[in-house]
Design a protein around this motif. Structure first.
Motif, mmCIF file in Angstrom:
data_model
loop_
_atom_site.group_PDB
_atom_site.id
_atom_site.type_symbol
_atom_site.label_atom_id
_atom_site.label_comp_id
_atom_site.label_asym_id
_atom_site.label_seq_id
_atom_site.Cartn_x
_atom_site.Cartn_y
_atom_site.Cartn_z
ATOM 1 N N ALA A 137 0.832 -1.215 0.000
ATOM 2 C CA ALA A 137 0.000 0.000 0.000
ATOM 3 C C ALA A 137 0.860 1.255 0.000
ATOM 4 N N ILE A 138 1.908 1.273 0.784
ATOM 5 C CA ILE A 138 2.808 2.429 0.841
ATOM 6 C C ILE A 138 3.449 2.664 -0.523
ATOM 7 N N GLN A 139 3.928 1.590 -1.133
ATOM 8 C CA GLN A 139 4.588 1.736 -2.431
ATOM 9 C C GLN A 139 3.601 2.130 -3.530
ATOM 10 N N LEU A 140 2.376 1.602 -3.465
ATOM 11 C CA LEU A 140 1.364 2.003 -4.455
ATOM 12 C C LEU A 140 1.001 3.476 -4.297
ATOM 13 N N ALA A 141 0.889 3.943 -3.069
ATOM 14 C CA ALA A 141 0.585 5.352 -2.822
ATOM 15 C C ALA A 141 1.694 6.247 -3.384
ATOM 16 N N ASP A 142 2.940 5.803 -3.229
ATOM 17 C CA ASP A 142 4.068 6.563 -3.773
ATOM 18 C C ASP A 142 4.104 6.512 -5.300
ATOM 19 N N ALA A 143 3.793 5.351 -5.865
ATOM 20 C CA ALA A 143 3.875 5.160 -7.317
ATOM 21 C C ALA A 143 2.706 5.802 -8.061
ATOM 22 N N HIS A 144 1.568 5.934 -7.381
ATOM 23 C CA HIS A 144 0.361 6.460 -8.034
ATOM 24 C C HIS A 144 -0.282 7.531 -7.152
ATOM 25 N N PRO A 145 0.404 8.658 -6.959
ATOM 26 C CA PRO A 145 -0.084 9.680 -6.029
ATOM 27 C C PRO A 145 -1.388 10.352 -6.449
ATOM 28 N N ASP A 146 -1.706 10.340 -7.727
ATOM 29 C CA ASP A 146 -2.911 11.011 -8.203
ATOM 30 C C ASP A 146 -4.118 10.082 -8.338
ATOM 31 N N VAL A 147 -3.958 8.832 -7.882
ATOM 32 C CA VAL A 147 -5.028 7.847 -8.015
ATOM 33 C C VAL A 147 -5.828 7.768 -6.719
ATOM 34 N N ASP A 148 -7.142 7.748 -6.852
ATOM 35 C CA ASP A 148 -8.030 7.531 -5.710
ATOM 36 C C ASP A 148 -8.164 6.020 -5.519
ATOM 37 N N PRO A 149 -7.609 5.468 -4.433
ATOM 38 C CA PRO A 149 -7.626 4.013 -4.258
ATOM 39 C C PRO A 149 -9.031 3.423 -4.136
ATOM 40 N N THR A 150 -10.025 4.237 -3.816
ATOM 41 C CA THR A 150 -11.390 3.712 -3.726
ATOM 42 C C THR A 150 -11.971 3.430 -5.115
ATOM 43 N N ARG A 151 -11.325 3.945 -6.146
ATOM 44 C CA ARG A 151 -11.834 3.783 -7.506
ATOM 45 C C ARG A 151 -11.002 2.809 -8.353
ATOM 46 N N VAL A 152 -10.040 2.153 -7.744
ATOM 47 C CA VAL A 152 -9.177 1.226 -8.486
ATOM 48 C C VAL A 152 -9.852 -0.139 -8.561
ATOM 49 N N ASN A 153 -9.925 -0.692 -9.772
ATOM 50 C CA ASN A 153 -10.476 -2.041 -9.893
ATOM 51 C C ASN A 153 -9.390 -3.066 -9.555
ATOM 52 N N PHE A 154 -9.822 -4.271 -9.245
ATOM 53 C CA PHE A 154 -8.879 -5.282 -8.766
ATOM 54 C C PHE A 154 -7.888 -5.738 -9.834
ATOM 55 N N VAL A 155 -8.271 -5.673 -11.102
ATOM 56 C CA VAL A 155 -7.337 -6.043 -12.170
ATOM 57 C C VAL A 155 -6.171 -5.064 -12.192
ATOM 58 N N ASP A 156 -6.477 -3.767 -12.164
ATOM 59 C CA ASP A 156 -5.406 -2.763 -12.124
ATOM 60 C C ASP A 156 -4.594 -2.883 -10.845
ATOM 61 N N LEU A 157 -5.262 -3.076 -9.734
ATOM 62 C CA LEU A 157 -4.564 -3.191 -8.451
ATOM 63 C C LEU A 157 -3.566 -4.350 -8.473
ATOM 64 N N MET A 158 -3.987 -5.473 -8.995
ATOM 65 C CA MET A 158 -3.099 -6.631 -9.083
ATOM 66 C C MET A 158 -1.921 -6.341 -10.013
ATOM 67 N N ASN A 159 -2.205 -5.765 -11.169
ATOM 68 C CA ASN A 159 -1.137 -5.461 -12.131
ATOM 69 C C ASN A 159 -0.163 -4.432 -11.589
ATOM 70 N N TRP A 160 -0.674 -3.388 -10.950
ATOM 71 C CA TRP A 160 0.206 -2.362 -10.382
ATOM 72 C C TRP A 160 1.055 -2.938 -9.262
#
Length: 64
Positions: free
Chosen positions: A10-33
């Motif tokens: 979660a920390i690394q995803l927040a750093d890698a995707h600062p402009d993304v709202d995590p409540t709107r991420v689908n699981f396919v993208d979440l897994m790939n990211w």
């Protein structure tokens, strides 16, 4: 990093995707990211919906 390291992912995803709202991420993208993170090294077959839910919630908590 493995699928079970939800908080670190979660920390690394927040750093890698600062402009993304995590409540709107689908699981396919979440897994790939997650698999694209530089320190990530685990089998995609070990990932399931519960793990992705945990990662998403930890990411939401991280940016809140």
């Amino acid at each position: 990093m493995k699928w079970t390291e939800v908080q670190e992912i979660a920390i690394q995803l927040a750093d890698a995707h600062p402009d993304v709202d995590p409540t709107r991420v689908n699981f396919v993208d979440l897994m790939n990211w997650t698999m694209a993170l530089p320190d990530f090294d685990d089998d995609p077959k070990r990932c399931g919906e519960r793990i992705l839910e945990g990662i998403q919630q930890a990411w939401i908590d991280e940016v809140a």
